[in-house]
Design a protein around this motif. Structure first.
Motif, mmCIF file in Angstrom:
data_model
loop_
_atom_site.group_PDB
_atom_site.id
_atom_site.type_symbol
_atom_site.label_atom_id
_atom_site.label_comp_id
_atom_site.label_asym_id
_atom_site.label_seq_id
_atom_site.Cartn_x
_atom_site.Cartn_y
_atom_site.Cartn_z
ATOM 1 N N ASP A 72 0.798 -1.232 0.000
ATOM 2 C CA ASP A 72 0.000 0.000 0.000
ATOM 3 C C ASP A 72 0.833 1.285 0.000
ATOM 4 O OD1 ASP A 72 -2.541 -0.797 -0.375
ATOM 5 O OD2 ASP A 72 -3.104 -0.858 1.746
ATOM 6 N N PRO A 73 1.770 1.436 0.951
ATOM 7 C CA PRO A 73 2.557 2.680 0.931
ATOM 8 C C PRO A 73 3.396 2.828 -0.345
ATOM 9 C CG PRO A 73 3.311 1.193 2.700
ATOM 10 C CD PRO A 73 2.083 0.584 2.115
ATOM 11 N N LEU A 74 3.796 1.728 -0.938
ATOM 12 C CA LEU A 74 4.597 1.801 -2.174
ATOM 13 C C LEU A 74 3.729 2.295 -3.323
ATOM 14 C CD1 LEU A 74 6.542 -1.530 -1.680
ATOM 15 C CD2 LEU A 74 7.496 0.786 -1.550
ATOM 16 N N VAL A 75 2.533 1.708 -3.433
ATOM 17 C CA VAL A 75 1.618 2.101 -4.509
ATOM 18 C C VAL A 75 1.203 3.573 -4.308
ATOM 19 C CG1 VAL A 75 -0.665 1.625 -5.510
ATOM 20 C CG2 VAL A 75 0.885 -0.272 -4.966
ATOM 21 N N GLN A 76 1.133 4.012 -3.044
ATOM 22 C CA GLN A 76 0.790 5.415 -2.767
ATOM 23 C C GLN A 76 1.992 6.347 -2.879
ATOM 24 O OE1 GLN A 76 -1.676 6.051 0.719
ATOM 25 N NE2 GLN A 76 -2.781 4.153 0.365
ATOM 26 N N GLY A 77 3.169 5.794 -3.166
ATOM 27 C CA GLY A 77 4.306 6.668 -3.487
ATOM 28 C C GLY A 77 5.217 7.048 -2.329
ATOM 29 N N ILE A 78 5.408 6.170 -1.363
ATOM 30 C CA ILE A 78 6.261 6.545 -0.229
ATOM 31 C C ILE A 78 7.716 6.805 -0.654
ATOM 32 C CG2 ILE A 78 6.820 4.164 0.536
ATOM 33 C CD1 ILE A 78 6.544 5.355 3.443
ATOM 34 N N SER A 79 8.188 6.067 -1.650
ATOM 35 C CA SER A 79 9.584 6.275 -2.075
ATOM 36 C C SER A 79 9.756 7.659 -2.703
ATOM 37 C CB SER A 79 10.010 5.204 -3.080
ATOM 38 O OG SER A 79 10.074 3.975 -2.422
ATOM 39 N N ASP A 80 8.774 8.071 -3.486
ATOM 40 C CA ASP A 80 8.826 9.402 -4.104
ATOM 41 C C ASP A 80 8.699 10.489 -3.039
ATOM 42 O OD1 ASP A 80 8.015 8.539 -7.259
ATOM 43 O OD2 ASP A 80 7.278 7.266 -5.646
ATOM 44 N N PHE A 81 7.862 10.209 -2.033
ATOM 45 C CA PHE A 81 7.683 11.159 -0.926
ATOM 46 C C PHE A 81 9.040 11.438 -0.267
ATOM 47 C CE2 PHE A 81 6.960 11.814 3.666
ATOM 48 C CZ PHE A 81 6.077 12.884 3.657
ATOM 49 N N PHE A 82 9.828 10.395 -0.052
ATOM 50 C CA PHE A 82 11.164 10.574 0.536
ATOM 51 C C PHE A 82 12.111 11.260 -0.453
ATOM 52 C CE2 PHE A 82 11.897 8.548 4.743
ATOM 53 C CZ PHE A 82 10.593 8.149 5.015
ATOM 54 N N ALA A 83 12.101 10.789 -1.692
ATOM 55 C CA ALA A 83 13.056 11.308 -2.687
ATOM 56 C C ALA A 83 12.835 12.794 -2.959
ATOM 57 C CB ALA A 83 12.938 10.509 -3.985
ATOM 58 N N ASN A 84 11.573 13.251 -2.843
ATOM 59 C CA ASN A 84 11.250 14.636 -3.192
ATOM 60 C C ASN A 84 11.275 15.586 -2.001
ATOM 61 O OD1 ASN A 84 10.858 13.854 -5.843
ATOM 62 N ND2 ASN A 84 8.703 13.357 -5.501
ATOM 63 N N ASP A 85 11.670 15.087 -0.847
ATOM 64 C CA ASP A 85 11.667 15.924 0.355
ATOM 65 C C ASP A 85 13.125 16.199 0.747
ATOM 66 O OD1 ASP A 85 9.587 16.175 3.164
ATOM 67 O OD2 ASP A 85 11.750 16.578 3.245
ATOM 68 N N LYS A 89 15.628 13.132 1.617
ATOM 69 C CA LYS A 89 16.113 12.532 0.364
ATOM 70 C C LYS A 89 17.342 11.637 0.532
ATOM 71 C CE LYS A 89 18.358 16.745 -1.492
ATOM 72 N NZ LYS A 89 19.232 16.923 -0.378
ATOM 73 N N ASP A 90 18.077 11.801 1.639
ATOM 74 C CA ASP A 90 19.251 10.951 1.841
ATOM 75 C C ASP A 90 18.944 9.666 2.602
ATOM 76 O OD1 ASP A 90 20.840 12.700 0.449
ATOM 77 O OD2 ASP A 90 21.165 13.953 2.238
ATOM 78 N N VAL A 91 17.699 9.493 2.979
ATOM 79 C CA VAL A 91 17.312 8.257 3.673
ATOM 80 C C VAL A 91 17.156 7.146 2.625
ATOM 81 C CG1 VAL A 91 15.488 7.176 5.072
ATOM 82 C CG2 VAL A 91 16.122 9.577 5.467
ATOM 83 N N THR A 92 17.732 5.985 2.886
ATOM 84 C CA THR A 92 17.579 4.849 1.967
ATOM 85 C C THR A 92 16.207 4.225 2.186
ATOM 86 O OG1 THR A 92 19.935 4.400 2.013
ATOM 87 C CG2 THR A 92 18.507 2.573 1.361
ATOM 88 N N VAL A 93 15.422 4.169 1.109
ATOM 89 C CA VAL A 93 14.114 3.515 1.197
ATOM 90 C C VAL A 93 14.186 2.212 0.414
ATOM 91 C CG1 VAL A 93 11.641 3.697 0.679
ATOM 92 C CG2 VAL A 93 12.904 5.723 1.428
ATOM 93 N N ILE A 94 13.869 1.110 1.080
ATOM 94 C CA ILE A 94 13.836 -0.180 0.392
ATOM 95 C C ILE A 94 12.407 -0.398 -0.077
ATOM 96 C CG2 ILE A 94 14.263 -2.669 0.580
ATOM 97 C CD1 ILE A 94 16.804 -0.872 0.658
ATOM 98 N N GLY A 95 12.205 -0.170 -1.361
ATOM 99 C CA GLY A 95 10.868 -0.220 -1.964
ATOM 100 C C GLY A 95 10.879 0.688 -3.167
ATOM 101 N N PRO A 96 10.213 0.287 -4.266
ATOM 102 C CA PRO A 96 10.283 1.037 -5.519
ATOM 103 C C PRO A 96 9.498 2.337 -5.501
ATOM 104 C CG PRO A 96 8.699 -0.730 -5.701
ATOM 105 C CD PRO A 96 9.366 -0.904 -4.366
ATOM 106 N N SER A 97 9.752 3.145 -6.532
ATOM 107 C CA SER A 97 8.983 4.370 -6.758
ATOM 108 C C SER A 97 7.534 4.011 -7.087
ATOM 109 C CB SER A 97 9.578 5.117 -7.954
ATOM 110 O OG SER A 97 9.461 4.279 -9.114
#
Ligand code: AMP
Ligand code: GLY
Length: 425
Positions: A72-85, A89-97
């Motif tokens: 659910d969080p992946l489909v809702q864009g959690i990786s992009d949320f981190f990458a765009n903040d 942005k320097d936090v490693t997120v294990i999970g796709p865009s």
């Protein structure tokens, strides 16, 4: 490094268990977690899709790695949320865009990706409410059984396999016109039925390089002999005995490589797990689905076999240096058997006290739907506890899981006693 695991099931307890063993991990947090994760990490009552609350936690606790369990969080864009903040942005997120997560979030998107990259899969067509009539005509061109798939996420319930053409037409209408699965079935993929035995392959990729984790076979139906309703999964066996070296080479060449290369070619940012559901048709693997996360309960059998430090693997993912990782796998078989609440996957009660957990010594107990009530552990979901065991052969490992499950008790506990029934000795 401080690390956060998102989720609350057996999969997330397994991640927590592996990460906690790593020298690279300092403080470990789980949101929201369960009674099992509470014993080895700090649970934080935050929902996996509450991105602002997750941000606040990450900044407050100086978390540098976030491992995303569910889709659910992946489909809702959690990786992009981190990458765009800027602060995250320097936090490693294990999970796709979000784009990568569409491989699971939309069956039609996944089918188009498979066809674009010439990856073997079932023939299909997709339909909407405006094309119900064409959908019915398409069904008439196929042979039974008929496979109907809601395009979007439907909590594992969106696939119908029907023997009767009239029933298939009615269900197509129910999905498209009457929105049987809500917005998830505004589009429906109708697929050729693949006849064969299923297995799952797990890949960890940094978007360029990948490692292939052990295979697993999941038992999805509630009843013995694979009967009754679908569940999240009643147990798993790893490795899958029929996935020999020749078959694995086919999977790697025809499926894994073109998948990872396809993501890279399409500039899809993908740092995480790819769970590939396959059917072995004759001697050939065909893809039935992608998931953009690990499986549950497959994780409970697969990850305990990974001897390489999991956090170091995740660091390689973050740095796109997975080609330098050295993956070491325990050659023994692992089996996990899931205990569930009576009534699951339909209505069931929660809040039953679980006893006997501490008496299990030669197996690993992974909590799924549990929570703490004072110092008691109580049931808090349909799938409650998974028991993982190792041995040189999966039948011996299963025996150990079953012997240990007998030490567990809660009101109306149920589990399947026939895992592995479909596998040659
Ligand atoms: P999925 O959610 O796509 O994994 O589908 C759920 C289950 O339906 C799978 O685990 C398979 O058992 C079955 N299934 C899906 N697609 C097909 C297919 N094309 N042919 C046969 N069985 C299928
Ligand atoms: N066990 C199947 C899944 O995680 O989707």
């Amino acid at each position: 490094m401080n690390i956060l695991v998102l989720g609350s099931g057996g999969r997330e307890h397994t991640f927590t268990y592996k990460i906690e063993q790593s020298d690279l991990c300092d403080q470990l947090f789980v949101a929201p977690g369960n009674a099992g994760t509470a014993a080895i990490a700090t649970n934080v009552p935050i929902a996996v899709t509450d991105f602002p609350a997750i941000k606040e936690l990450v900044l407050k606790e100086n978390i540098k790695m976030v491992v995303v369990g569910p889709e659910d969080p992946l489909v809702q864009g959690i990786s992009d949320f981190f990458a765009n903040d800027n602060e995250l942005k320097d936090v490693t997120v294990i999970g796709p865009s979000k784009e990568g997560a569409k491989l699971e979030g939309s069956k039609e998107y996944a089918k188009e990706f498979l066809f674009r990259h010439n990856i073997p899969t079932a023939a299909y067509q997709s339909f909407t409410a405006a094309t119900v009539r064409e959908g019915k005509k398409f069904l008439e061109t196929l042979n039974a059984p008929y496979v109907l798939k809601a395009d979007g996420l439907a909590a594992g319930k969106g696939v119908l396999i029907l023997q009767d053409i009239e029933e298939a037409k009615t269900e197509l209408e129910n999905m498209l016109t009457n929105k049987k699965f809500g917005a998830a079935s505004e589009k429906v993929v109708i697929e050729e039925f693949l006849d064969g035995i299923e297995l799952s392959v797990f890949v960890l990729t940094d978007g360029k390089n990948y490692v292939t984790l052990p295979t697993a076979k999941d038992y999805k139906r509630i009843g013995e002999g694979d009967t009754g309703l679908n569940t999240g999964g009643m147990g798993a066996i790893s490795p899958v005995p029929f996935a020999d070296a020749a078959f694995m080479t086919k999977i790697e060449e025809q499926i894994i490589k073109p998948t990872v290369d396809g993501l890279a070619k399409e500039n899809i940012d993908y740092k995480g797990f790819i769970f590939i559901g396959l059917i072995k048709v004759g001697d050939d693997p065909k893809v039935i689905e992608y998931n953009v996360r690990m499986g549950d309960p497959e994780t409970e059998a697969v990850l305990p076999r990974v001897k390489t430090d999991l956090v170091s693997l995740f660091q390689h993912v973050g740095n796109q240096t997975l080609d330098r990782a050295n993956l070491e796998i325990d050659p023994r078989s692992a089996t996990t058997v899931m205990t569930v609440s009576g009534g699951y996957p339909e209505a069931y009660e929660k809040g039953k006290e679980i006893t006997g957990i501490d008496t299990i010594k030669d197996a690993i107990v992974f909590h799924a739907g549990t929570k703490l009530d004072g110092d008691k552990v109580i049931t808090n979901g349909g799938r409650v506890i998974a028991v993982t065991s190792f041995d040189n052969d999966f039948r011996e490992a299963l025996k150990k899981s079953y012997q240990n499950i007998e030490k567990l008790h809660f009101d109306k506990m149920y589990y399947r006693k026939d895992l592995g029934f479909d596998l040659a000795p």
